[in-house]
Design a protein around this motif. Structure first.
Motif, PDB file in Angstrom:
ATOM      1  N   ASN A 167       5.864  27.956 -17.929  1.00 58.15           N
ATOM      2  CA  ASN A 167       5.705  28.488 -16.584  1.00 58.15           C
ATOM      3  C   ASN A 167       4.287  29.044 -16.466  1.00 58.15           C
ATOM      4  O   ASN A 167       3.720  29.536 -17.444  1.00 58.15           O
ATOM      5  N   VAL A 168       3.712  28.978 -15.265  1.00 57.59           N
ATOM      6  CA  VAL A 168       2.291  29.295 -15.098  1.00 57.59           C
ATOM      7  C   VAL A 168       2.116  30.396 -14.058  1.00 57.59           C
ATOM      8  O   VAL A 168       2.716  30.357 -12.979  1.00 57.59           O
ATOM      9  N   LEU A 169       1.263  31.355 -14.394  1.00 54.21           N
ATOM     10  CA  LEU A 169       0.867  32.414 -13.463  1.00 54.21           C
ATOM     11  C   LEU A 169      -0.631  32.294 -13.216  1.00 54.21           C
ATOM     12  O   LEU A 169      -1.431  32.374 -14.158  1.00 54.21           O
ATOM     13  N   LEU A 170      -0.998  32.078 -11.957  1.00 56.66           N
ATOM     14  CA  LEU A 170      -2.405  31.959 -11.566  1.00 56.66           C
ATOM     15  C   LEU A 170      -2.789  33.240 -10.832  1.00 56.66           C
ATOM     16  O   LEU A 170      -2.229  33.544  -9.769  1.00 56.66           O
ATOM     17  N   THR A 171      -3.727  33.997 -11.383  1.00 54.66           N
ATOM     18  CA  THR A 171      -4.085  35.281 -10.790  1.00 54.66           C
ATOM     19  C   THR A 171      -5.598  35.388 -10.635  1.00 54.66           C
ATOM     20  O   THR A 171      -6.362  34.724 -11.325  1.00 54.66           O
ATOM     21  N   GLY A 172      -6.003  36.257  -9.704  1.00 52.90           N
ATOM     22  CA  GLY A 172      -7.431  36.519  -9.569  1.00 52.90           C
ATOM     23  C   GLY A 172      -7.860  36.662  -8.133  1.00 52.90           C
ATOM     24  O   GLY A 172      -7.054  36.947  -7.234  1.00 52.90           O
ATOM     25  N   ALA A 173      -9.164  36.474  -7.916  1.00 52.37           N
ATOM     26  CA  ALA A 173      -9.781  36.733  -6.620  1.00 52.37           C
ATOM     27  C   ALA A 173      -9.190  35.845  -5.531  1.00 52.37           C
ATOM     28  O   ALA A 173      -8.803  34.700  -5.772  1.00 52.37           O
ATOM     29  N   ARG A 174      -9.156  36.380  -4.344  1.00 57.32           N
ATOM     30  CA  ARG A 174      -8.603  35.642  -3.209  1.00 57.32           C
ATOM     31  C   ARG A 174      -9.512  34.466  -2.842  1.00 57.32           C
ATOM     32  O   ARG A 174     -10.723  34.527  -2.980  1.00 57.32           O
ATOM     33  N   GLY A 175      -8.894  33.401  -2.378  1.00 61.64           N
ATOM     34  CA  GLY A 175      -9.646  32.249  -1.888  1.00 61.64           C
ATOM     35  C   GLY A 175     -10.348  31.434  -2.941  1.00 61.64           C
ATOM     36  O   GLY A 175     -11.255  30.663  -2.624  1.00 61.64           O
ATOM     37  N   THR A 176      -9.931  31.558  -4.203  1.00 68.33           N
ATOM     38  CA  THR A 176     -10.626  30.842  -5.283  1.00 68.33           C
ATOM     39  C   THR A 176      -9.894  29.578  -5.732  1.00 68.33           C
ATOM     40  O   THR A 176     -10.277  28.973  -6.742  1.00 68.33           O
ATOM     41  N   GLY A 177      -8.855  29.178  -5.024  1.00 64.02           N
ATOM     42  CA  GLY A 177      -8.238  27.891  -5.311  1.00 64.02           C
ATOM     43  C   GLY A 177      -6.916  27.932  -6.038  1.00 64.02           C
ATOM     44  O   GLY A 177      -6.437  26.890  -6.496  1.00 64.02           O
ATOM     45  N   LYS A 178      -6.281  29.077  -6.137  1.00 64.81           N
ATOM     46  CA  LYS A 178      -5.023  29.170  -6.883  1.00 64.81           C
ATOM     47  C   LYS A 178      -3.933  28.319  -6.231  1.00 64.81           C
ATOM     48  O   LYS A 178      -3.331  27.451  -6.877  1.00 64.81           O
ATOM     49  N   SER A 179      -3.664  28.580  -4.961  1.00 67.74           N
ATOM     50  CA  SER A 179      -2.621  27.816  -4.264  1.00 67.74           C
ATOM     51  C   SER A 179      -3.021  26.353  -4.100  1.00 67.74           C
ATOM     52  O   SER A 179      -2.188  25.451  -4.242  1.00 67.74           O
ATOM     53  N   GLU A 225     -21.136  36.934   6.678  1.00 67.77           N
ATOM     54  CA  GLU A 225     -20.355  37.453   7.798  1.00 67.77           C
ATOM     55  C   GLU A 225     -18.908  37.728   7.401  1.00 67.77           C
ATOM     56  O   GLU A 225     -18.258  38.603   7.984  1.00 67.77           O
ATOM     57  N   ARG A 226     -18.412  37.008   6.407  1.00 65.36           N
ATOM     58  CA  ARG A 226     -17.030  37.192   5.961  1.00 65.36           C
ATOM     59  C   ARG A 226     -16.922  38.039   4.705  1.00 65.36           C
ATOM     60  O   ARG A 226     -15.828  38.346   4.244  1.00 65.36           O
ATOM     61  N   GLY A 227     -18.051  38.413   4.134  1.00 65.15           N
ATOM     62  CA  GLY A 227     -18.036  39.306   2.975  1.00 65.15           C
ATOM     63  C   GLY A 227     -17.485  38.690   1.717  1.00 65.15           C
ATOM     64  O   GLY A 227     -16.995  39.405   0.834  1.00 65.15           O
ATOM     65  N   ALA A 228     -17.548  37.361   1.597  1.00 64.37           N
ATOM     66  CA  ALA A 228     -17.009  36.713   0.395  1.00 64.37           C
ATOM     67  C   ALA A 228     -17.620  35.338   0.229  1.00 64.37           C
ATOM     68  O   ALA A 228     -17.934  34.655   1.206  1.00 64.37           O
ATOM     69  N   ARG A 229     -17.804  34.935  -1.037  1.00 64.81           N
ATOM     70  CA  ARG A 229     -18.172  33.557  -1.378  1.00 64.81           C
ATOM     71  C   ARG A 229     -16.988  32.952  -2.118  1.00 64.81           C
ATOM     72  O   ARG A 229     -16.893  33.057  -3.344  1.00 64.81           O
ATOM     73  N   SER A 230     -16.096  32.364  -1.387  1.00 67.67           N
ATOM     74  CA  SER A 230     -14.887  31.813  -1.990  1.00 67.67           C
ATOM     75  C   SER A 230     -14.702  30.375  -1.550  1.00 67.67           C
ATOM     76  O   SER A 230     -15.360  29.892  -0.618  1.00 67.67           O
ATOM     77  N   GLY A 231     -13.783  29.690  -2.215  1.00 69.26           N
ATOM     78  CA  GLY A 231     -13.478  28.331  -1.818  1.00 69.26           C
ATOM     79  C   GLY A 231     -12.902  28.257  -0.420  1.00 69.26           C
ATOM     80  O   GLY A 231     -13.169  27.314   0.319  1.00 69.26           O
ATOM     81  N   ARG A 232     -12.109  29.257  -0.056  1.00 69.57           N
ATOM     82  CA  ARG A 232     -11.538  29.272   1.298  1.00 69.57           C
ATOM     83  C   ARG A 232     -12.628  29.414   2.350  1.00 69.57           C
ATOM     84  O   ARG A 232     -12.616  28.728   3.380  1.00 69.57           O
ATOM     85  N   VAL A 233     -13.585  30.318   2.093  1.00 70.91           N
ATOM     86  CA  VAL A 233     -14.690  30.505   3.039  1.00 70.91           C
ATOM     87  C   VAL A 233     -15.527  29.232   3.123  1.00 70.91           C
ATOM     88  O   VAL A 233     -15.965  28.821   4.209  1.00 70.91           O
ATOM     89  N   ALA A 234     -15.749  28.570   1.982  1.00 72.43           N
ATOM     90  CA  ALA A 234     -16.513  27.321   1.980  1.00 72.43           C
ATOM     91  C   ALA A 234     -15.800  26.243   2.800  1.00 72.43           C
ATOM     92  O   ALA A 234     -16.435  25.490   3.552  1.00 72.43           O
ATOM     93  N   TRP A 235     -14.478  26.147   2.664  1.00 70.72           N
ATOM     94  CA  TRP A 235     -13.700  25.175   3.420  1.00 70.72           C
ATOM     95  C   TRP A 235     -13.780  25.464   4.914  1.00 70.72           C
ATOM     96  O   TRP A 235     -13.940  24.549   5.730  1.00 70.72           O
TER      97      TRP A 235
END
Length: 295
Positions: A91-103, A269-279
């Motif tokens: 079983n796998v647990l993916l944890t960490g910063a928001r918007g970094t590709g876990k889901s 403007e969004r205060g983050a450099r994440s995969g979600r922001v890039a998308w």
């Protein structure tokens, strides 16, 4: 007792009307799951009745489009290949910063391995108490199932916490060998932790053995055999992700420097450099250009 046939007919008619009223109050039987209709499913609940519902149009993501998380991709892909081959897997647990590709990584696994029999069942946190019932419906099926719990976290005392512990490792019944749990969370231990729990000389509330309470909080995350951690992206990885999504959307960038400046401004403007922001930036940029693919 009725004395005539007319009395009997009248009594039967009244009984039928009463039964019809009672049936209106009873919950409808859950629909049968059409396992051939989709590769993704979700657990639905109405009152005390739950069922597995097909999702005909799941969110499709390609593994190749996920940038900056190569190690995490390699490890979870290997674990999933073992699972599909009938070999031991975790079983796998993916944890960490928001918007970094876990889901997105879990969804991409479905796109990659659905032809080999992988299926995904999404279960909301509020329905985790039904995990044992869900697993029971999957026993003996030829498909291999990932039960997906997204954005998972608990407060003290929530019933789903103990239900998930039991399914992972702790119930008297062995979990089905065709089922794994993949969960994502921003919290490594899935529950809030307090400074008071680290103060050796203090007790928390009326807790006589505070360290046992801390052990209880850690015990759930330890039941996941594979932990994958995700971290915020630096500027270059963020820009590489932007370019990957622009390529996927069919956008030809004529002025790379201008695009990079716009992408960095978008992240500020969004205060983050994440995969979600890039998308999100890539979709906005593609929508304002000509020649991008329709999505």
């Amino acid at each position: 007792m009725p004395n005539t046939a007319a009395d009997l007919a009248q009594l039967l008619a009244r009984a039928e009307r009463v039964l019809a009223r009672l049936e209106a109050w009873l919950p409808a039987a859950p629909p049968a799951t059409d396992w051939d209709a989709a590769i993704a499913f979700r657990w639905r609940k109405r009152a005390d009745t739950g069922w597995i519902e097909a999702v005909p149009h799941p969110h499709k993501i390609e593994l190749a489009h996920l940038t900056g998380i190569d190690e995490q991709k390699q490890r979870i892909e290997q674990n999933t290949r073992q699972f599909l081959a009938g070999r031991p897997a975790n079983n796998v647990l993916l944890t960490g910063a928001r918007g970094t590709g876990k889901s997105s990584l879990v969804k991409a696994l479905l796109s990659q391995f659905a032809p080999k029999g992988l299926r995904l069942i999404e279960v909301d946190k509020s329905h985790l108490v039904d995990l044992a019932d869900i697993a029971e419906q999957l026993v003996g099926r030829r498909e291999r199932f990932i039960v997906f719990c997204d954005d998972l976290s608990f407060e003290t005392g929530e019933p789903g916490y103990k239900a998930l512990k039991a399914v992972l490792d702790g119930a008297i019944a062995a979990p089905p060998d065709n089922v794994l749990v993949y969960a994502t969370s921003n919290r490594r231990h899935l529950m809030p932790e307090y400074m008071a729990e680290n103060e050796l000389t203090r007790h928390v509330g009326n807790e006589v053995h505070p360290f046992e309470a801390v052990e209880e909080k850690v015990s759930l995350s330890e039941r996941f055999g594979l932990w994958l951690s995700f971290y915020p992206f630096d500027q270059e990885i963020y820009l590489a992700i932007v370019q990957t999504w622009l390529d996927a959307l069919g956008v030809t960038v004529k002025d790379s420097d201008a695009m990079r400046r716009a992408a960095l401004q978008w992240s500020l403007e969004r205060g983050a450099r994440s995969g979600r922001v890039a998308w999100q930036f890539a979709r906005d940029f593609a929508g304002r250009q000509r020649g991008g693919k329709r999505k």
